[in-house]
Design a protein around this motif. Sequence first.
Motif, PDB file in Angstrom:
ATOM      1  N   GLY A 115       0.811  -1.224   0.000  1.00 36.79           N
ATOM      2  CA  GLY A 115       0.000   0.000   0.000  1.00 36.79           C
ATOM      3  C   GLY A 115       0.837   1.263   0.000  1.00 36.79           C
ATOM      4  O   GLY A 115       2.026   1.250  -0.303  1.00 36.79           O
ATOM      5  N   GLY A 143      -1.810  -0.760   3.553  1.00 33.47           N
ATOM      6  CA  GLY A 143      -1.106   0.523   3.527  1.00 33.47           C
ATOM      7  C   GLY A 143      -0.294   0.673   4.804  1.00 33.47           C
ATOM      8  O   GLY A 143      -0.335  -0.196   5.690  1.00 33.47           O
ATOM      9  N   ALA A 147      -3.753  -2.734   9.103  1.00 36.23           N
ATOM     10  CA  ALA A 147      -5.169  -2.583   9.451  1.00 36.23           C
ATOM     11  C   ALA A 147      -5.357  -1.724  10.699  1.00 36.23           C
ATOM     12  O   ALA A 147      -6.447  -1.241  10.967  1.00 36.23           O
ATOM     13  CB  ALA A 147      -5.784  -3.961   9.655  1.00 36.23           C
ATOM     14  N   TYR A 150      -6.108   3.116  10.695  1.00 30.48           N
ATOM     15  CA  TYR A 150      -7.370   3.878  10.770  1.00 30.48           C
ATOM     16  C   TYR A 150      -8.365   3.082  11.603  1.00 30.48           C
ATOM     17  O   TYR A 150      -9.436   2.708  11.151  1.00 30.48           O
ATOM     18  CB  TYR A 150      -7.876   4.180   9.355  1.00 30.48           C
ATOM     19  N   THR A 248       1.722 -10.257   6.476  1.00 26.61           N
ATOM     20  CA  THR A 248       0.850  -9.615   5.493  1.00 26.61           C
ATOM     21  C   THR A 248      -0.607  -9.482   5.944  1.00 26.61           C
ATOM     22  O   THR A 248      -1.451  -9.034   5.162  1.00 26.61           O
ATOM     23  CB  THR A 248       0.918 -10.380   4.152  1.00 26.61           C
ATOM     24  N   ALA A 252      -4.733 -10.542   3.153  1.00 26.70           N
ATOM     25  CA  ALA A 252      -3.906 -10.758   1.949  1.00 26.70           C
ATOM     26  C   ALA A 252      -4.220 -12.140   1.371  1.00 26.70           C
ATOM     27  O   ALA A 252      -3.426 -13.079   1.444  1.00 26.70           O
ATOM     28  CB  ALA A 252      -2.432 -10.633   2.302  1.00 26.70           C
ATOM     29  N   VAL A 255      -1.740 -13.737  -0.944  1.00 20.18           N
ATOM     30  CA  VAL A 255      -0.559 -14.364  -0.325  1.00 20.18           C
ATOM     31  C   VAL A 255      -0.893 -15.810   0.074  1.00 20.18           C
ATOM     32  O   VAL A 255      -0.107 -16.726  -0.165  1.00 20.18           O
ATOM     33  CB  VAL A 255      -0.078 -13.544   0.894  1.00 20.18           C
ATOM     34  N   GLY A 507      -4.115 -11.428  17.279  1.00 24.45           N
ATOM     35  CA  GLY A 507      -5.465 -10.934  17.017  1.00 24.45           C
ATOM     36  C   GLY A 507      -5.564  -9.551  17.618  1.00 24.45           C
ATOM     37  O   GLY A 507      -5.903  -9.405  18.774  1.00 24.45           O
TER      38      GLY A 507
HETATM   39  C1  LIG Z   1     -11.077  -0.690  10.845  1.00 23.61           C
HETATM   40  C2  LIG Z   1     -10.288  -1.565  11.775  1.00 23.61           C
HETATM   41  C3  LIG Z   1     -10.302  -1.310  13.134  1.00 23.61           C
HETATM   42  C4  LIG Z   1      -9.537  -2.075  14.012  1.00 23.61           C
HETATM   43  N1  LIG Z   1      -9.512  -1.738  15.335  1.00 23.61           N
HETATM   44  C5  LIG Z   1      -8.666  -2.362  16.157  1.00 23.61           C
HETATM   45  C6  LIG Z   1      -8.502  -1.926  17.496  1.00 23.61           C
HETATM   46  O1  LIG Z   1      -9.094  -0.951  17.934  1.00 23.61           O
HETATM   47  N2  LIG Z   1      -7.629  -2.615  18.296  1.00 23.61           N
HETATM   48  C7  LIG Z   1      -6.941  -3.709  17.845  1.00 23.61           C
HETATM   49  O2  LIG Z   1      -6.167  -4.289  18.621  1.00 23.61           O
HETATM   50  N3  LIG Z   1      -7.094  -4.140  16.594  1.00 23.61           N
HETATM   51  C8  LIG Z   1      -7.921  -3.485  15.729  1.00 23.61           C
HETATM   52  N4  LIG Z   1      -8.034  -3.911  14.437  1.00 23.61           N
HETATM   53  C9  LIG Z   1      -7.298  -5.114  14.035  1.00 23.61           C
HETATM   54  C10 LIG Z   1      -5.809  -4.782  13.892  1.00 23.61           C
HETATM   55  O3  LIG Z   1      -5.666  -3.691  13.060  1.00 23.61           O
HETATM   56  C11 LIG Z   1      -5.054  -5.988  13.372  1.00 23.61           C
HETATM   57  O4  LIG Z   1      -5.224  -7.028  14.305  1.00 23.61           O
HETATM   58  C12 LIG Z   1      -3.569  -5.719  13.232  1.00 23.61           C
HETATM   59  O5  LIG Z   1      -3.354  -4.601  12.408  1.00 23.61           O
HETATM   60  C13 LIG Z   1      -2.854  -6.935  12.648  1.00 23.61           C
HETATM   61  O6  LIG Z   1      -1.505  -6.603  12.459  1.00 23.61           O
HETATM   62  P1  LIG Z   1      -0.584  -7.334  11.384  1.00 23.61           P
HETATM   63  O7  LIG Z   1       0.655  -6.533  11.314  1.00 23.61           O
HETATM   64  O8  LIG Z   1      -0.486  -8.768  11.700  1.00 23.61           O
HETATM   65  O9  LIG Z   1      -1.352  -7.231   9.991  1.00 23.61           O
HETATM   66  P2  LIG Z   1      -1.952  -5.981   9.224  1.00 23.61           P
HETATM   67  O10 LIG Z   1      -2.151  -4.829  10.113  1.00 23.61           O
HETATM   68  O11 LIG Z   1      -3.122  -6.490   8.466  1.00 23.61           O
HETATM   69  O12 LIG Z   1      -0.785  -5.562   8.225  1.00 23.61           O
HETATM   70  C14 LIG Z   1      -0.450  -6.319   7.104  1.00 23.61           C
HETATM   71  C15 LIG Z   1       0.241  -5.410   6.103  1.00 23.61           C
HETATM   72  O13 LIG Z   1       0.753  -6.223   5.046  1.00 23.61           O
HETATM   73  C16 LIG Z   1       0.563  -5.563   3.815  1.00 23.61           C
HETATM   74  N5  LIG Z   1       0.549  -6.573   2.743  1.00 23.61           N
HETATM   75  C17 LIG Z   1      -0.406  -7.517   2.509  1.00 23.61           C
HETATM   76  N6  LIG Z   1      -0.051  -8.276   1.452  1.00 23.61           N
HETATM   77  C18 LIG Z   1       1.141  -7.807   1.008  1.00 23.61           C
HETATM   78  C19 LIG Z   1       1.990  -8.166  -0.071  1.00 23.61           C
HETATM   79  N7  LIG Z   1       1.697  -9.180  -0.880  1.00 23.61           N
HETATM   80  N8  LIG Z   1       3.135  -7.452  -0.253  1.00 23.61           N
HETATM   81  C20 LIG Z   1       3.451  -6.398   0.573  1.00 23.61           C
HETATM   82  N9  LIG Z   1       2.656  -6.014   1.596  1.00 23.61           N
HETATM   83  C21 LIG Z   1       1.522  -6.718   1.825  1.00 23.61           C
HETATM   84  C22 LIG Z   1      -0.776  -4.862   3.984  1.00 23.61           C
HETATM   85  O14 LIG Z   1      -0.908  -3.792   3.081  1.00 23.61           O
HETATM   86  C23 LIG Z   1      -0.706  -4.411   5.443  1.00 23.61           C
HETATM   87  O15 LIG Z   1      -0.172  -3.116   5.550  1.00 23.61           O
HETATM   88  C24 LIG Z   1      -8.787  -3.163  13.521  1.00 23.61           C
HETATM   89  C25 LIG Z   1      -8.798  -3.451  12.149  1.00 23.61           C
HETATM   90  C26 LIG Z   1      -9.533  -2.667  11.284  1.00 23.61           C
HETATM   91  C27 LIG Z   1      -9.520  -2.978   9.804  1.00 23.61           C
END
Ligand SMILES: Cc1cc2nc3c(=O)[nH]c(=O)nc-3n(C[C@H](O)[C@H](O)[C@H](O)COP(=O)(O)OP(=O)(O)OC[C@H]3O[C@@H](n4cnc5c(N)ncnc54)[C@H](O)[C@@H]3O)c2cc1C
Length: 528
Positions: A115, A143, A147, A150, A248, A252, A255, A507
């Motif tokens: 993103g 992005g 997640a 925002y 990811t 994703a 993936v 989570g």
């Molecule tokens: C609207 C919303 C509100 C939320 N509110 C909360 C909250 O208040 N509290 C809380 O604890 N959790 C909340 N969550 C959940 C929380 O955001 C996620 O649990 C957390 O972000 C997971 O982290 P992560 O790094 O594992 O994955 P993610 O945050 O999903 O990050 C994965 C990243 O990988 C990137 N990506 C994916 N595929 C590829 C690829 N092929 N190549 C390169 N990059 C890639 C994506 O663009 C993304 O930036 C919310 C989620 C959303 C959508």
Amino acid sequence: MQKTISLKLLPSEAANETLVKKYLAKAEAVKESAISGYFIVKQSIDARSRQPWINLSLHTFINEPFHKRKNMSFQFKDVNQASERVIIIGAGPAGLFAALRLIESGIQPVILERGKDVRARRRDLAILNKEGEVNPESNYCFGEGGAGTYSDGKLYTRSSKRGDISRILNLFVHFGAEEQILYEAHPHIGTNKLPHIITAMRKQIVDCGGKFLFEKKVTDFIIHNNEMKGVRTADGNTFEADSVILATGHSARDVFELLHTKKILIEAKPFALGVRVEHPQSLIDSAQYHCEIRGDFLPPASYSWVQQVEGKGVFSFCMCPGGIIAPAATSPGELVVNGWSPSKRNNPYANSGIVVTVEEKDAIKAIKTNQLTLNNTDSPLLLMEFQRSVEQKAFNAGGGKFVAPAQRLVDFTENKVSATLPNCSYLPGLHSFSLKEVLPGFIHQCLQQAFKDYGKKMKGYLTNEAVVVATESRTSSPVRIPRDATTLQHPQIKNLYPCGEGAGYAGGIVSAAMDGERVAALISLTLK
Ligand SMILES: Cc1cc2nc3c(=O)[nH]c(=O)nc-3n(C[C@H](O)[C@H](O)[C@H](O)COP(=O)(O)OP(=O)(O)OC[C@H]3O[C@@H](n4cnc5c(N)ncnc54)[C@H](O)[C@@H]3O)c2cc1C
């Protein structure tokens, strides 16, 4: 003398520093002038009785000069000349905290994010909300910051055994979050503040010599003799590295499909799916604080519940007081809702996901009883396909442009299509529709019963002033990418480290951040 003292005060008293000092002096039987200052160690609200109380644990300075709280400090090294580099796919909490941890160990992280940066991403969110068009690479899930950017930014987790929560919270403070997240029982940051914090993290990573590359979607893995050697991105570039952290996220799908196509082991993982319900915030405040009006000294009230219905868990998820329901889909033609709040949580609505656990046997049964049409049931992608098919039904039921199908809450429990819908925070808009036609039967029935049961517990909850919006489907990953419990590497592919929520090891923001740190710490030990 320094001492930690517990006080139970009225909300108005707890907000008044002079009064707090007076109570501290009284508790210690000293003059008020003997209390030179205090800082809060823990703060929680007890709203069980008619009068809500604030419980405070206060580090107090008595007859000695006051010192501010000493927060953790961090040593980020210059990694420009580092001999080891690690690729991190994904700049969500898991990827970002992994990068920071690697830098602390003197290893260069190379973050590849599909993103855009937070600022450019915001423009894509505006288009999604106003024009109903989703950018598959830049949305509420994809992005900078992942997640979590925002979101409501709730920072509590039950996974206290998986890492050092306090370190994660201190890192957030180091990058600009308010200190109160260190002591509140239910800390949150808010959508307006998170992007600045994420930007500060990126600046630190880049200033130290880490690489942070946007619009770099990883589309292939370079593997020799079952050993990870690097990745290819959609724009045709190749990146080589000693190790690859795959962070990811749960959305994703490409993936998961890539892993499956390359015969790299993945597994179906139970997840949860349901709806988001929105009430007037004032109604939740009255019910939780037992009052007509909340007043100035209590935050907008939240709730959290778990029910068992016919042997299935039904639970509230990611409740956002004073929040907004957001369109969180990552592809056209699929409707997903989630929620966020600004730091003050000052919108007039309270929304929460209410979801039902979904296991493989549920998906298979739904297919056999014609509740769903899926082709391949014998696949680790079964639950992902189940998730996608419900999202597609919801999109079609809304009529397009991310208009969401919805029913008033009592109508939902009584199978009535609502004649009108109440105002709702969801910007793309709502369309009155029978959600029975959208949700698989077992989910619909469990939700109906759970709402009725919880309506008996919280006064006013089961009301037609509330609206049920479909579908809340991205609660956690429907796929697990296995890893060895000791090496944290994929059992088939050496130096591939599945990480964070998408791989099934977190989570939420804090647990994803902790998992990122854990993987990075282990890689540091391996490489050094
Ligand atoms: C609207 C919303 C509100 C939320 N509110 C909360 C909250 O208040 N509290 C809380 O604890 N959790 C909340 N969550 C959940 C929380 O955001 C996620 O649990 C957390 O972000 C997971 O982290 P992560 O790094 O594992 O994955 P993610 O945050 O999903 O990050 C994965 C990243 O990988 C990137 N990506 C994916 N595929 C590829 C690829 N092929 N190549 C390169 N990059 C890639 C994506 O663009 C993304 O930036 C919310 C989620 C959303 C959508």
